[in-house]
Design an enzyme around this catalytic site. Structure first.
Site, PDB file in Angstrom:
ATOM      1  N   VAL A  30     -43.909  74.055  22.171  1.00  0.00           N
ATOM      2  CA  VAL A  30     -44.250  75.432  21.797  1.00  0.00           C
ATOM      3  C   VAL A  30     -43.463  75.651  20.503  1.00  0.00           C
ATOM      4  O   VAL A  30     -42.251  75.844  20.530  1.00  0.00           O
ATOM      5  CB  VAL A  30     -43.859  76.438  22.897  1.00  0.00           C
ATOM      6  N   PRO A  31     -44.130  75.561  19.354  1.00  0.00           N
ATOM      7  CA  PRO A  31     -43.458  75.337  18.067  1.00  0.00           C
ATOM      8  C   PRO A  31     -42.747  76.552  17.444  1.00  0.00           C
ATOM      9  O   PRO A  31     -43.121  77.029  16.378  1.00  0.00           O
ATOM     10  CB  PRO A  31     -44.588  74.838  17.179  1.00  0.00           C
ATOM     11  N   CYS A  32     -41.694  76.990  18.084  1.00  0.00           N
ATOM     12  CA  CYS A  32     -40.913  78.108  17.543  1.00  0.00           C
ATOM     13  C   CYS A  32     -40.241  77.742  16.222  1.00  0.00           C
ATOM     14  O   CYS A  32     -39.901  78.627  15.435  1.00  0.00           O
ATOM     15  CB  CYS A  32     -39.901  78.593  18.570  1.00  0.00           C
ATOM     16  N   HIS A  33     -40.092  76.459  15.948  1.00  0.00           N
ATOM     17  CA  HIS A  33     -39.480  76.024  14.684  1.00  0.00           C
ATOM     18  C   HIS A  33     -40.353  76.361  13.480  1.00  0.00           C
ATOM     19  O   HIS A  33     -39.875  76.368  12.353  1.00  0.00           O
ATOM     20  CB  HIS A  33     -39.174  74.520  14.722  1.00  0.00           C
TER      21      HIS A  33
END
Length: 165
Positions: free
Chosen positions: A126-129
């Site tokens: 889950v690409p919070c970056h």
């Protein structure tokens, strides 16, 4: 329900992946601000999490740009809505917290969105970056700014080329 975990080395350090019988529920990055404590009743089982490990290592190798894993992040309805919106940010692209707030239909919630982003329990997948400051700066990341920079640089190096018509 049985909880499983595994640890393995990646280019950003040793990661912890946690899952249950059905899905991945947590990924802890090596420099996590609040490392997850392994519960005494969890079982270390690399086989149970083999597909998550395979896909994450392929991501780090630059050969996987999206994940195909069942996920079960635990959080409030607002947090889950933010995490769902994160899944729509394409590989190799970034957006601001304000843009993420607009995408979830709450343009004045940038601060709350930032908190939900920071509470994302399934980092990388889950690409919070991919969420950055409005001025393009790398802002807080639960796994440390070096890890965030590494992930964004990796995606830029391996970003698929778009064909123009």
């Amino acid at each position: 329900m049985t909880m499983f975990y595994d640890r393995f080395d990646t280019p950003i350090g040793r990661m912890l992946v946690v899952g249950d019988d059905d899905a991945v529920v947590h990924i802890d990055l090596p420099e996590a601000r609040r490392p997850l404590a392994i519960a005494p009743d969890w079982r270390r089982d690399a086989d149970a999490l083999a597909e998550a490990r395979t896909q994450l290592l392929a991501y780090f190798a630059g050969t996987r740009t999206c994940f195909e894993l069942p996920l079960a992040p635990r959080g409030t309805p607002f947090q889950r809505g933010v995490w769902e919106a994160l899944l729509d940010i394409p590989y190799g692209e970034t957006i601001s917290y304000a843009e993420l707030s607009r995408r979830i239909g709450n343009p004045k919630a940038s601060r709350a969105v930032g908190l939900a982003n920071g509470a994302n329990p399934i980092a990388i997948i889950v690409p919070c970056h991919r969420v950055i400051g409005a001025n393009g700066s790398l802002t807080g990341y639960g796994g440390g700014l070096d890890a965030k920079r590494h992930l964004l640089d990796l995606e830029q190096r391996h970003k698929p080329f778009a064909l123009s018509a």
